[in-house]
Design an enzyme around this catalytic site. Structure first.
Site, PDB file in Angstrom:
ATOM      1  N   ARG A 255       0.863  -1.174   0.000  1.00  0.00           N
ATOM      2  CA  ARG A 255       0.000   0.000   0.000  1.00  0.00           C
ATOM      3  C   ARG A 255       0.904   1.231   0.000  1.00  0.00           C
ATOM      4  O   ARG A 255       1.936   1.253   0.682  1.00  0.00           O
ATOM      5  CB  ARG A 255      -0.896   0.034   1.234  1.00  0.00           C
ATOM      6  CG  ARG A 255      -2.092  -0.903   1.185  1.00  0.00           C
ATOM      7  CD  ARG A 255      -3.125  -0.494   0.127  1.00  0.00           C
ATOM      8  NE  ARG A 255      -4.283  -1.362   0.131  1.00  0.00           N
ATOM      9  CZ  ARG A 255      -4.445  -2.427  -0.659  1.00  0.00           C
ATOM     10  NH1 ARG A 255      -3.508  -2.775  -1.522  1.00  0.00           N
ATOM     11  NH2 ARG A 255      -5.546  -3.139  -0.594  1.00  0.00           N
TER      12      ARG A 255
ATOM     13  N   GLU B 267      -3.333   7.661  -3.894  1.00  0.00           N
ATOM     14  CA  GLU B 267      -3.777   7.181  -5.203  1.00  0.00           C
ATOM     15  C   GLU B 267      -5.053   7.864  -5.655  1.00  0.00           C
ATOM     16  O   GLU B 267      -5.964   8.011  -4.834  1.00  0.00           O
ATOM     17  CB  GLU B 267      -4.059   5.666  -5.102  1.00  0.00           C
ATOM     18  CG  GLU B 267      -2.880   4.846  -5.502  1.00  0.00           C
ATOM     19  CD  GLU B 267      -3.070   3.362  -5.266  1.00  0.00           C
ATOM     20  OE1 GLU B 267      -2.189   2.783  -4.635  1.00  0.00           O
ATOM     21  OE2 GLU B 267      -4.094   2.818  -5.710  1.00  0.00           O
TER      22      GLU B 267
ATOM     23  N   HIS C 107      -1.279   0.290  -9.833  1.00  0.00           N
ATOM     24  CA  HIS C 107      -1.905  -0.640  -8.868  1.00  0.00           C
ATOM     25  C   HIS C 107      -2.505  -1.850  -9.600  1.00  0.00           C
ATOM     26  O   HIS C 107      -3.727  -2.058  -9.571  1.00  0.00           O
ATOM     27  CB  HIS C 107      -2.964   0.080  -8.019  1.00  0.00           C
ATOM     28  CG  HIS C 107      -3.209  -0.615  -6.705  1.00  0.00           C
ATOM     29  ND1 HIS C 107      -3.618   0.035  -5.576  1.00  0.00           N
ATOM     30  CD2 HIS C 107      -3.095  -1.932  -6.358  1.00  0.00           C
ATOM     31  CE1 HIS C 107      -3.768  -0.831  -4.589  1.00  0.00           C
ATOM     32  NE2 HIS C 107      -3.454  -2.046  -5.039  1.00  0.00           N
TER      33      HIS C 107
END
Ligand code: GLV
Length: 323
Positions: free
Chosen positions: A237, A266, A284
């Site tokens: 993450r 993000e 991602h």
């Protein structure tokens, strides 16, 4: 039939499962819904199948009074306020296991891409610059026989570590809890304090969940400890790394490079990140294969259906919930 809302189009086999047993609605737009839009469509839903781009917090839960289960289509669940769900009697599930090997593959893809300058080399060839073989062209770093540092030795960290033996690498790891000597022997890994791992490894790959202990685990100080020739890979993450500190460290060449699949805010990138040559950026996609995304979606649907029927939820996150 009970109403189920799916916050984004997911692979069809999962939708088929839900459709057979529920009154199904799916976000018709190919984008993340805003809070208002989501509530307009889903405030009366009993099941919510959501993605890591959806924030499930107390405010949302309070406006979905019929909700029984939130089935996250991801292994990470930092987008969901678990205590808020638990106090409201809402079950939460995730999709562990099915994306382990896929994510490990991507961590390695990023590591190799960064070490061997694959992205720059591709651009160079496309730009018509490849005129002749040259002895000093795109000299990367050796991967084989070097030291891999794995931070977070859960399912994915172990899968990453296992792959290292094919490259004859040494593997050191750090985790909040140490493996048993037998597990360490089987995996061929040695435990290190975080500081020692940062100083020793040539490649560092992050595989921790995001929580209060791991937020900014890698900040300015940690980046300073890394070898100047080392690479940092993140498929976990974004907020595990202080991204602004990483931009500074990469700008100063405190480390050789980084390869990132995830970002602190993000889809925003820290200022300066995109201008750097020594970073490889992916959107991602570590679990993004046809096979794995289908398995994740089906798993989320099965968790959701179990929750709606009052059956044992296979991948229940808030196990403290009294169902
Ligand atoms: C992806 O990032 C996941 O948590 O499944």
């Amino acid at each position: 039939m009970k109403k189920v809302y799916v916050t984004r189009r997911i692979p069809q086999p999962a939708l088929d499962l839900l459709e057979a047993e529920c009154c199904l609605e799916v976000n018709p737009h190919d984008r993340v819904l805003g809070r208002e839009e989501l509530l307009e469509a889903a405030s009366d839903a009993e099941g919510l199948l959501c993605l890591l781009t959806d924030q499930v917090d107390a405010d949302l839960l309070d406006q979905m009074p019929r909700l029984k289960i939130v089935a996250n289509c991801a292994v990470g669940f930092d987008n969901i306020d678990i205590p808020a769900c638990t106090t409201r009697g809402v079950a939460v599930s995730n999709t562990p296991g099915v994306l382990t090997e896929t994510t490990a593959d991507m961590a390695w893809a990023l590591l190799m891409t960064a070490a061997r300058k694959v992205v720059e080399a591709d651009r160079y060839v496309r730009d018509g610059k490849f005129k002749a073989w040259a002895p000093m062209l795109f000299l990367g770093q050796e991967v084989n026989h070097r030291v891999l540092g794995v931070i977070g030795m859960g399912r994915i960290g172990r899968a990453v570590a296992r792959r290292a033996s094919g490259f004859n690498m040494g593997v050191v790891y750090h985790d909040a809890s140490r493996l048993t000597p037998e597990e360490e022997r089987q995996l061929g890994v040695e435990y290190r304090d975080l500081k020692d791992l940062l100083q020793e490894a040539d490649y560092i790959s992050l595989h921790v969940p995001l929580n209060d202990q791991t937020r900014h685990l890698i900040g300015a100080q940690e980046l300073k400890l890394m070898k100047k020739s080392a690479y940092l890979v993140n498929t976990s993450r974004g907020p595990v790394i202080d991204e602004k500190a990483l931009v500074r460290a990469l700008t100063n060449n405190d480390l050789a490079g980084a390869a990132l699949d995830v970002y602190e805010n993000e889809p925003e990138l820290a200022p300066g990140l995109v201008e750097l040559d020594n970073v490889t950026l992916a959107p991602h996609i570590a679990s993004a294969t046809v096979q794995t995304r289908t398995k994740m979606a089906v798993m989320a649907a099965e968790n959701l259906l179990a929750g709606l029927k009052g059956e044992k939820i296979p991948n229940l996150v808030n196990k403290e919930l009294k169902l």
